[in-house]
Design a protein around this motif. Structure first.
Motif, PDB file in Angstrom:
ATOM      1  N   MET A   1       0.843  -1.193   0.000  1.00  7.39           N
ATOM      2  CA  MET A   1       0.000   0.000   0.000  1.00  7.39           C
ATOM      3  C   MET A   1       0.881   1.246   0.000  1.00  7.39           C
ATOM      4  O   MET A   1       1.748   1.392   0.862  1.00  7.39           O
ATOM      5  CB  MET A   1      -0.912   0.004   1.238  1.00  7.39           C
ATOM      6  N   ARG A   2       0.623   2.137  -0.963  1.00 10.92           N
ATOM      7  CA  ARG A   2       1.369   3.399  -1.024  1.00 10.92           C
ATOM      8  C   ARG A   2       0.454   4.608  -0.863  1.00 10.92           C
ATOM      9  O   ARG A   2       0.892   5.650  -0.386  1.00 10.92           O
ATOM     10  CB  ARG A   2       2.127   3.510  -2.358  1.00 10.92           C
ATOM     11  N   ARG A  23       3.400   6.376   8.786  1.00  9.85           N
ATOM     12  CA  ARG A  23       4.127   5.199   8.333  1.00  9.85           C
ATOM     13  C   ARG A  23       4.418   5.236   6.838  1.00  9.85           C
ATOM     14  O   ARG A  23       4.624   4.216   6.194  1.00  9.85           O
ATOM     15  CB  ARG A  23       3.369   3.935   8.736  1.00  9.85           C
ATOM     16  N   ASP A  56      -4.606   2.990  -3.669  1.00  7.23           N
ATOM     17  CA  ASP A  56      -4.592   1.565  -3.330  1.00  7.23           C
ATOM     18  C   ASP A  56      -5.773   1.187  -2.447  1.00  7.23           C
ATOM     19  O   ASP A  56      -6.329   0.100  -2.576  1.00  7.23           O
ATOM     20  CB  ASP A  56      -3.281   1.218  -2.601  1.00  7.23           C
ATOM     21  N   GLU A 145      -6.722 -10.433  -2.274  1.00 10.49           N
ATOM     22  CA  GLU A 145      -5.912  -9.211  -2.297  1.00 10.49           C
ATOM     23  C   GLU A 145      -6.543  -8.132  -1.402  1.00 10.49           C
ATOM     24  O   GLU A 145      -5.834  -7.414  -0.693  1.00 10.49           O
ATOM     25  CB  GLU A 145      -5.774  -8.678  -3.719  1.00 10.49           C
ATOM     26  N   ASN A 148      -5.834  -8.964   2.126  1.00  6.41           N
ATOM     27  CA  ASN A 148      -4.440  -8.660   2.457  1.00  6.41           C
ATOM     28  C   ASN A 148      -4.224  -7.168   2.683  1.00  6.41           C
ATOM     29  O   ASN A 148      -3.470  -6.764   3.574  1.00  6.41           O
ATOM     30  CB  ASN A 148      -3.512  -9.163   1.346  1.00  6.41           C
ATOM     31  N   ILE A 149      -4.888  -6.333   1.881  1.00  7.11           N
ATOM     32  CA  ILE A 149      -4.772  -4.884   2.071  1.00  7.11           C
ATOM     33  C   ILE A 149      -5.396  -4.484   3.409  1.00  7.11           C
ATOM     34  O   ILE A 149      -4.856  -3.637   4.132  1.00  7.11           O
ATOM     35  CB  ILE A 149      -5.434  -4.126   0.904  1.00  7.11           C
ATOM     36  N   LEU A 151      -5.613  -6.366   6.069  1.00  7.17           N
ATOM     37  CA  LEU A 151      -4.676  -6.808   7.109  1.00  7.17           C
ATOM     38  C   LEU A 151      -3.478  -5.871   7.194  1.00  7.17           C
ATOM     39  O   LEU A 151      -2.961  -5.610   8.293  1.00  7.17           O
ATOM     40  CB  LEU A 151      -4.208  -8.237   6.817  1.00  7.17           C
ATOM     41  N   GLU A 152      -3.050  -5.335   6.051  1.00 12.35           N
ATOM     42  CA  GLU A 152      -1.946  -4.370   6.071  1.00 12.35           C
ATOM     43  C   GLU A 152      -2.365  -3.094   6.795  1.00 12.35           C
ATOM     44  O   GLU A 152      -1.594  -2.528   7.579  1.00 12.35           O
ATOM     45  CB  GLU A 152      -1.505  -4.049   4.641  1.00 12.35           C
ATOM     46  N   LEU A 153      -3.593  -2.636   6.544  1.00  9.48           N
ATOM     47  CA  LEU A 153      -4.098  -1.449   7.246  1.00  9.48           C
ATOM     48  C   LEU A 153      -4.106  -1.682   8.753  1.00  9.48           C
ATOM     49  O   LEU A 153      -3.651  -0.829   9.529  1.00  9.48           O
ATOM     50  CB  LEU A 153      -5.523  -1.132   6.768  1.00  9.48           C
ATOM     51  N   ALA A 155      -2.307  -3.753  10.467  1.00  8.22           N
ATOM     52  CA  ALA A 155      -0.928  -3.809  10.951  1.00  8.22           C
ATOM     53  C   ALA A 155      -0.319  -2.415  11.044  1.00  8.22           C
ATOM     54  O   ALA A 155       0.371  -2.088  12.022  1.00  8.22           O
ATOM     55  CB  ALA A 155      -0.090  -4.695  10.035  1.00  8.22           C
ATOM     56  N   LEU A 156      -0.562  -1.574  10.049  1.00  5.55           N
ATOM     57  CA  LEU A 156      -0.015  -0.219  10.070  1.00  5.55           C
ATOM     58  C   LEU A 156      -0.589   0.596  11.220  1.00  5.55           C
ATOM     59  O   LEU A 156       0.073   1.490  11.754  1.00  5.55           O
ATOM     60  CB  LEU A 156      -0.289   0.478   8.738  1.00  5.55           C
TER      61      LEU A 156
END
Length: 361
Positions: A1-2, A23, A56, A145, A148-149, A151-153, A155-156
């Motif tokens: 993610m950008r 982040r 994203d 996908e 996963n995005i 889960l990335e959010l 985590a961030l």
């Protein structure tokens, strides 16, 4: 993610934006009130400018009733690879989006279990979600996908992901969040017309019970209107308990010994069930609640006192597991309750006495 677009710059949306921006994610902010988006941008949560192209992730941080139209418009514009919402109700918004004919392959409903009594961007903080559960409600056959995005959010934002089915989530939050809000408000409402002499007797117990009653009514009307059935189900059970407890208390006034004994058993039953339920509430770091000892210390209401007592506790090599402050009515002082492991309590008390602190037995 950008890149990310946060639609809705209240407490939750701005806190998400602050966490992502800190982040290294480029965050774009949008709100029906441009001034609020500008306020969030001024706090460092991102930019209120339009993104130059698809991002994203788009996050709809709006009240439950506005999730479906907000996301439907974003999906039709094709403004992101993935779409999430963070509303406190999950089943209804998804069904509304389905009824609108939206392609939900890139959508996932989520709910961070965090908040404050205050709302708006000025109450936001990048640390709001740290260590807090963040519920994800992926639909069967959903895009990996997108998950996963999401889960990335999480985590961030340093939260803890919890996967649930949407309607199961709504029943759960009715029990652990929405009903407590109403019960707190019901208790606090008894104070509105109470005699001033009674109100002056308010102590820590009533402060604890009514703390969340200070929340914004408009925000809670949005939430409760989106989840009325499950909340009514829980309140109905509470109501039945209240009726039995009222009857038991009335029985304690009876002249008959057997009736009084039955009343006592009824009151004790609800108190014991309350003990059992409270023991199930997760404690520190999500573990089973520990039985801490409380070291209660008299403390003045002046700058530097909290820092000094924590420093002295550190010199005793004692870890403070939890803390609460009990304010003294009408005095510039109170008691700070330091919760520690049982074996550490006498060590801490002795160290604090030696350093001049007054310990309440």
């Amino acid at each position: 993610m950008r890149t990310a677009l946060v639609i809705g710059t209240g407490l939750i949306g701005t806190s998400i934006a602050l966490a992502l921006q800190s982040r290294g994610i480029q965050v774009y902010l949008a709100d029906h009130d441009p001034a609020q988006a500008e306020t969030a941008a001024a706090l460092g949560a991102g930019t209120a400018e339009e993104p130059p192209g698809p991002v994203d992730l788009a996050v709809a941080a709006v009240p439950p009733a506005h999730v479906a139209p907000t996301l439907a418009a974003a999906i039709r514009r094709g403004c992101a690879r993935a779409y999430l919402d963070v509303a406190s109700v999950k089943g209804g918004p998804r069904r509304e989006l389905e009824a609108m004919g939206c392609d939900l392959s890139a959508y996932l409903g989520t709910h961070p279990m965090a908040g404050k009594e205050r709302s708006g961007p000025l109450a936001a903080t990048a640390e709001l979600f740290e260590g807090r559960p963040w519920v994800l409600t992926p639909a069967e056959g959903g895009d990996t996908e997108v998950l996963n995005i999401a889960l990335e959010l999480v985590a961030l934002c340093r939260a803890v992901p919890v996967v649930m089915e949407a309607d199961a989530h709504d029943r759960a939050v009715a029990l652990v969040s929405h009903t407590p809000q109403l019960v707190s408000s019901l208790v606090a409402a008894r104070l509105q017309g109470a005699d001033e002499t009674a109100v002056r007797l308010c102590g820590q117990g009533i402060r604890d019970v009514t703390r969340i009653a200070a929340s914004a009514p408009r925000m809670w009307m949005d939430i409760l209107s989106a989840n009325p059935g499950p909340v009514a189900d829980v309140l109905s059970e509470v109501s039945a308990d209240l009726e039995r407890t009222v009857a038991a208390l009335r029985a304690l006034e009876a002249a008959d010994d057997e009736a009084r004994a039955a009343g006592a058993r009824g009151v004790e039953d609800v108190l014991r069930r309350g003990n059992a339920g409270r023991e199930r509430v997760p404690g520190k770091h999500g573990a089973a609640p520990a039985a801490y000892e409380i070291v209660s210390v008299h403390i003045g209401d002046q700058p530097g006192e909290l820092a000094r007592i924590f420093a002295d506790a550190g010199r005793a090599a004692v870890n403070i597991e939890d803390v609460r402050i009990e304010h003294a009515t009408g005095q510039q002082a109170g008691f700070i309750q330091l919760m520690v492991e049982p074996q550490a309590a006498p060590v801490l008390a002795a160290e604090l006495r030696e350093r001049g602190w007054s310990i309440r037995q």
